[in-house]
Design a protein around this motif. Structure first.
Motif, PDB file in Angstrom:
ATOM      1  N   VAL A 145       8.447   8.803   7.571  1.00 15.49           N
ATOM      2  CA  VAL A 145       8.493   7.657   8.481  1.00 15.49           C
ATOM      3  C   VAL A 145       9.820   7.584   9.212  1.00 15.49           C
ATOM      4  CG1 VAL A 145       8.199   5.150   8.658  1.00 15.49           C
ATOM      5  CG2 VAL A 145       6.807   6.458   7.054  1.00 15.49           C
ATOM      6  N   THR A 146      10.879   8.135   8.627  1.00 18.14           N
ATOM      7  CA  THR A 146      12.163   8.171   9.336  1.00 18.14           C
ATOM      8  C   THR A 146      12.047   8.983  10.629  1.00 18.14           C
ATOM      9  OG1 THR A 146      12.828  10.044   7.948  1.00 18.14           O
ATOM     10  CG2 THR A 146      13.571   7.862   7.270  1.00 18.14           C
TER      11      THR A 146
ATOM     12  N   VAL B 226      11.834   8.849  16.652  1.00 12.12           N
ATOM     13  CA  VAL B 226      11.179   9.170  17.923  1.00 12.12           C
ATOM     14  C   VAL B 226      10.873   7.892  18.710  1.00 12.12           C
ATOM     15  CG1 VAL B 226       9.095  10.160  18.949  1.00 12.12           C
ATOM     16  CG2 VAL B 226      10.245  11.347  17.067  1.00 12.12           C
ATOM     17  N   ARG B 227      10.443   6.850  18.012  1.00  9.05           N
ATOM     18  CA  ARG B 227      10.142   5.584  18.690  1.00  9.05           C
ATOM     19  C   ARG B 227      11.425   4.931  19.220  1.00  9.05           C
ATOM     20  NH1 ARG B 227       4.930   3.570  17.867  1.00  9.05           N
ATOM     21  NH2 ARG B 227       5.648   1.456  18.272  1.00  9.05           N
TER      22      ARG B 227
ATOM     23  N   ALA C  53      10.725   2.043  21.744  1.00  9.45           N
ATOM     24  CA  ALA C  53       9.547   1.384  21.172  1.00  9.45           C
ATOM     25  C   ALA C  53       9.895   0.774  19.818  1.00  9.45           C
ATOM     26  CB  ALA C  53       8.406   2.369  21.010  1.00  9.45           C
ATOM     27  N   GLU C  54       9.356  -0.402  19.547  1.00  9.28           N
ATOM     28  CA  GLU C  54       9.589  -1.055  18.271  1.00  9.28           C
ATOM     29  C   GLU C  54       8.830  -0.346  17.157  1.00  9.28           C
ATOM     30  OE1 GLU C  54       8.789  -5.196  18.344  1.00  9.28           O
ATOM     31  OE2 GLU C  54      10.216  -5.634  19.949  1.00  9.28           O
ATOM     32  N   MET C  55       9.325  -0.505  15.940  1.00 11.47           N
ATOM     33  CA  MET C  55       8.728   0.118  14.762  1.00 11.47           C
ATOM     34  C   MET C  55       7.932  -0.933  13.997  1.00 11.47           C
ATOM     35  SD  MET C  55       8.593   2.968  12.974  1.00 11.47           S
ATOM     36  CE  MET C  55       8.467   3.584  11.290  1.00 11.47           C
TER      37      MET C  55
ATOM     38  N   SER D  61      15.039  13.572  20.608  1.00  8.54           N
ATOM     39  CA  SER D  61      15.205  12.136  20.356  1.00  8.54           C
ATOM     40  C   SER D  61      16.634  11.822  19.952  1.00  8.54           C
ATOM     41  CB  SER D  61      14.232  11.676  19.272  1.00  8.54           C
ATOM     42  OG  SER D  61      12.893  11.785  19.705  1.00  8.54           O
ATOM     43  N   LEU D  62      17.212  12.645  19.083  1.00 12.21           N
ATOM     44  CA  LEU D  62      18.601  12.448  18.675  1.00 12.21           C
ATOM     45  C   LEU D  62      19.536  12.583  19.873  1.00 12.21           C
ATOM     46  CD1 LEU D  62      18.483  14.495  15.359  1.00 12.21           C
ATOM     47  CD2 LEU D  62      18.964  12.043  15.525  1.00 12.21           C
TER      48      LEU D  62
END
Length: 327
Positions: free
Chosen positions: A88-89, A94-95, A100-102, A282-283
């Motif tokens: 999930v990390t 990516v979100r 985007a909210e998680m 993403s990073l």
């Protein structure tokens, strides 16, 4: 026990492979295909194990040298391929990169999609795509193959249904994903055929590294000969394989030979690198406001492998080059 499927017809020819991945022997007197083994695991597995023991003790009649490039996927096609997102990390990262909210439920309820399973890619076969602009990406994952799983099974009861483990390259076409997800109906065109390692192995071959329904070893990924990442597949895995199986079987039975994937392996410790380009991008976006690493181009090569503590390959390597689809 280690098994592979040599290229032969649609469903391959089952072979038992030595632990050091140097030799194999065909076993038509036991089963012609791996799906045949999964359909009759209780009777077939002990007989195959006896062949495996003999193969590891020394030469056996009919043995031949093992070459991964002769292999199809262990299951060249499967009745079901369901891929989770157990790290999930990775999803959170990516979100975050796209603003985007998680949703909190992502930490308690696994994400999963059903992929195409009518034709998988062999471990050394090319990744074919018609257009580089689609954003060709690899995703290094782990997957398990189950026997028959009853509907509504609990996670505690699900682990006994894990019979084999493989590695995965869940190829993604990143630039096609946003438009598909915007339709709120899931992946299709953005998830082409998936590749698997040459070897499918029983969990005991991982020794102490297999515990809690997770493979606690680094998944090593190279892009064009340079190590891209080596995240540990057991660390930061929010949902174990038994948990993923229970999720998949909540409302349906899973037939023998069902494949359940982990999703892209990812660690909180970013010094271990990434198992897909999208995560690195993403990073870069979070740190520099824009991605720098390009997606794969025609001619690029990706290699995915898992080694034991003595640096011996467990599953053999997925080793693929991207090629243009000519039609």
């Amino acid at each position: 026990m280690k098994m592979a499927s040599l290229k032969h017809g649609r469903d391959g020819m089952l072979v038992v492979v030595s632990r050091d991945l140097t030799r194999y022997v065909a076993v038509p007197h036991i089963a012609h295909t791996l799906q045949g083994v999964m359909d009759d695991w209780h009777h077939a597995a002990p007989r195959l194990m006896r062949v495996y023991d003999l193969l590891n003790e020394g030469p056996v009649a009919g043995e031949k040298p093992f070459h991964p490039n002769e292999c199809a996927a262990p299951l060249p096609r499967a009745y079901q391929w369901a891929d989770g997102s157990a790290y999930v990390t990775h999803v959170e990262l990516v979100r975050k990169a796209r603003g985007a909210e998680m949703p909190p439920s992502f930490w308690t309820d696994p994400l999963m999609y059903q992929g195409g399973s009518d034709s998988f890619i062999g471990p050394c076969d090319p990744i074919v795509a018609a257009d580089e602009s689609w954003g060709i990406d690899f995703e290094g994952e782990v997957a398990v193959i189950t026997d028959d799983v009853p509907m509504g099974i609990s996670a505690d009861a699900a682990e006994k249904h894990i019979k084999l483990i493989m590695l995965v390259n869940d190829v993604s076409l990143r630039n096609l994903i946003p438009a598909e997800l915007a339709k709120n109906f899931g992946f299709f065109q953005s998830k082409p055929a998936t590749a698997f390692s040459p070897i499918a192995t029983t969990p005991d071959e991982l020794g102490e590294a297999w515990n809690d329904g997770k493979a606690h070893l680094p998944l090593r990924v190279w892009l064009n000969g340079v190590q891209f990442g080596a995240p540990n597949a057991g660390e930061d895995m929010t949902f174990s394989f038994p948990r993923l199986i229970a999720h998949a079987a909540k409302t349906r039975f899973l037939g023998a030979g069902s494949i359940i994937g982990s999703g892209t392996v990812s660690n909180k410790d970013r010094s271990r690198g990434s198992a897909c380009i999208a995560e690195r991008r993403s990073l870069e976006t979070i740190e520099h406001s824009a991605p720098k690493t390009p997606f794969m181009k025609f001619g690029d090569r990706v290699k995915i492998e898992m080694l034991d503590p003595d640096e011996r390959s467990i599953f053999g390597a997925i080793d693929q080059q991207v090629r243009r689809y000519e039609g």
